[in-house]
Structures are given as structure tokens and as C-alpha cells.
Design a protein around this motif. Sequence first.
Motif, short mmCIF file in Angstrom:
data_model
loop_
_atom_site.label_atom_id
_atom_site.label_comp_id
_atom_site.label_asym_id
_atom_site.label_seq_id
_atom_site.Cartn_x
_atom_site.Cartn_y
_atom_site.Cartn_z
N GLU A 197 1.36 11.86 -9.73
CA GLU A 197 0.65 13.14 -9.60
C GLU A 197 1.63 14.31 -9.71
O GLU A 197 1.34 15.32 -10.35
CB GLU A 197 -0.09 13.18 -8.25
CG GLU A 197 -0.90 14.42 -8.00
CD GLU A 197 -2.08 14.56 -8.96
OE1 GLU A 197 -2.47 15.71 -9.23
OE2 GLU A 197 -2.60 13.54 -9.46
N SER A 198 2.82 14.17 -9.13
CA SER A 198 3.84 15.20 -9.19
C SER A 198 4.32 15.40 -10.63
O SER A 198 4.45 16.54 -11.09
CB SER A 198 5.01 14.82 -8.29
OG SER A 198 6.06 15.75 -8.43
N ARG A 199 4.54 14.28 -11.36
CA ARG A 199 4.97 14.39 -12.76
C ARG A 199 3.88 15.05 -13.61
O ARG A 199 4.17 15.86 -14.48
CB ARG A 199 5.31 13.00 -13.31
CG ARG A 199 6.66 12.47 -12.83
CD ARG A 199 7.07 11.22 -13.60
NE ARG A 199 6.14 10.12 -13.46
CZ ARG A 199 6.18 9.21 -12.48
NH1 ARG A 199 7.13 9.29 -11.56
NH2 ARG A 199 5.29 8.24 -12.42
N ARG A 200 2.62 14.70 -13.34
CA ARG A 200 1.51 15.28 -14.09
C ARG A 200 1.41 16.78 -13.82
O ARG A 200 1.22 17.59 -14.73
CB ARG A 200 0.21 14.57 -13.72
CG ARG A 200 -0.98 15.01 -14.57
CD ARG A 200 -2.24 14.22 -14.26
NE ARG A 200 -2.73 14.37 -12.91
CZ ARG A 200 -3.44 15.41 -12.47
NH1 ARG A 200 -3.74 16.39 -13.29
NH2 ARG A 200 -3.85 15.47 -11.23
N ALA A 201 1.61 17.19 -12.56
CA ALA A 201 1.53 18.61 -12.20
C ALA A 201 2.66 19.40 -12.87
O ALA A 201 2.45 20.49 -13.40
CB ALA A 201 1.57 18.77 -10.69
N VAL A 202 3.85 18.82 -12.85
CA VAL A 202 5.00 19.49 -13.48
C VAL A 202 4.77 19.58 -14.99
O VAL A 202 5.09 20.60 -15.62
CB VAL A 202 6.31 18.75 -13.14
CG1 VAL A 202 7.45 19.24 -14.02
CG2 VAL A 202 6.66 18.94 -11.68
N THR A 209 0.84 -1.20 0.00
CA THR A 209 0.00 0.00 0.00
C THR A 209 0.87 1.25 0.00
O THR A 209 0.59 2.22 -0.72
CB THR A 209 -0.94 -0.01 1.23
OG1 THR A 209 -1.63 -1.23 1.27
CG2 THR A 209 -1.90 1.14 1.20
N ALA A 210 1.92 1.24 0.79
CA ALA A 210 2.83 2.39 0.86
C ALA A 210 3.51 2.61 -0.49
O ALA A 210 3.66 3.74 -0.95
CB ALA A 210 3.86 2.18 1.96
N ALA A 211 3.92 1.52 -1.13
CA ALA A 211 4.57 1.64 -2.44
C ALA A 211 3.60 2.17 -3.48
O ALA A 211 3.95 3.00 -4.33
CB ALA A 211 5.14 0.29 -2.87
N ALA A 212 2.35 1.71 -3.41
CA ALA A 212 1.34 2.19 -4.35
C ALA A 212 1.06 3.67 -4.14
O ALA A 212 0.90 4.44 -5.10
CB ALA A 212 0.06 1.36 -4.21
N LYS A 213 0.98 4.09 -2.88
CA LYS A 213 0.74 5.51 -2.57
C LYS A 213 1.91 6.35 -3.07
O LYS A 213 1.73 7.44 -3.61
CB LYS A 213 0.53 5.70 -1.07
CG LYS A 213 -0.84 5.27 -0.60
CD LYS A 213 -1.01 5.62 0.85
CE LYS A 213 -2.39 5.20 1.33
NZ LYS A 213 -2.63 5.52 2.70
N LYS A 214 3.12 5.81 -2.87
CA LYS A 214 4.31 6.53 -3.31
C LYS A 214 4.29 6.70 -4.83
O LYS A 214 4.57 7.78 -5.36
CB LYS A 214 5.57 5.79 -2.87
CG LYS A 214 6.85 6.49 -3.28
CD LYS A 214 8.08 5.71 -2.82
CE LYS A 214 9.32 6.40 -3.33
NZ LYS A 214 10.53 5.65 -3.12
#
Length: 184
Positions: free
Chosen positions: A16-21, A5-10
Motif C-alpha cells: 500500500e505504501s509503494r502504491r501511494a508513493v 498473519t503479521a507477515a501478511a499484514k506487513k
Amino acid sequence: TAPTTAAAKKQAVEAESRRAVAQVPVESLRASLRGAELKRKDAAVVAPVGGRVVRVLAQPGEMLANQPVLQIADTSAMSVVAEVYETDVARLRGWLRKPGVKELVADVDARVVDADPKAKPIRGTVTADRIAPTIARNTVFALGPREDADRRVVEVEIRLDKGSSDAVADFIGLQVRATFNPPL
């Protein structure tokens, strides 16, 4: 499981960060920054010549069109513009035509400067090319009520020597009286 779950969230956060950039218009922002830097550079007032600022004509925040922002003067090489009566110009030109005479010495009476007893006399020189070829109306008027207010004059530029230029550097626009010394 927790590590999965942690890996999936990461991975979701990184995506999301790449999409925002990717959505940020980086090139557009860089172009805007270059444009702002050019505007700042163009807004700087740079004098085209060396000299002393003698008058500021615009205030901060004022819109500028085609009017000057300030006046600059080279006070290291001052001149006096004398208004010589049209009847006396022939005598000046005659003195300058004499063999061996290239310039005339002129004494300038500047009462503001001459008030200092230690002050040296204000002096300059006149050459033939500094006598205007046109006759005009006088712009300097005597204070007496019986003085002639409409005289025809010729402008003669008297170039002051270094010491005299330094003495009158703080008196731009001062009304003075000039005396031309005939050659010997």
C-alpha cells in the motif's frame, strides 16, 4: 498463525505504501517547487546601480505594471540645475571660450544649509558641455507677486564638489540661487 498473519499484514502495508508513493506526482511537485523558487527570485527588488533610496513609490502588496518602485540617487556626486536667463547665457559661454578656461566656479546659496555658521560654502563647477543647447520656460518661480513668471531660460548643470555634495545630500529638490564667478 499469528506470525504468518503479521507477515501478511506487513506485506500489505508495504505494498500500500509503494502504491501511494507511486501515485504521488513527484516530478510534478519538483517542477512546481522550481517554479516557486523562480517566482521568489523574480520578486526580489535588486537595484541596477548603487545609491541611496530617496523615495519609495510602491507599497507592499501593490500590483506593479510599468511604474517605478523607488527612486535612487547617487548623493556622493550631487548637481544643481540652474536656470540662467537667456540674455546671460552668452556671457557664460564667452567666459568658457577664453584661452585656458575649461570650467567656471559657481557659488550656490542654499539657505537651509547655509543657516549653519560652521558650514562651508556650497561650490561647484560648470563646463561648456553642461550648458543646455535649448531655451525653455522657467520652472522655478520667484515668490514676489510682481516678479516675472514667464521667463526664457537655459538649464546649466553645476557639478558640486565632494564637500558640497555631502552637505546637500539630504536636500534633493531644494530651490537654490547660483552665482557664476567669471575667470580672472
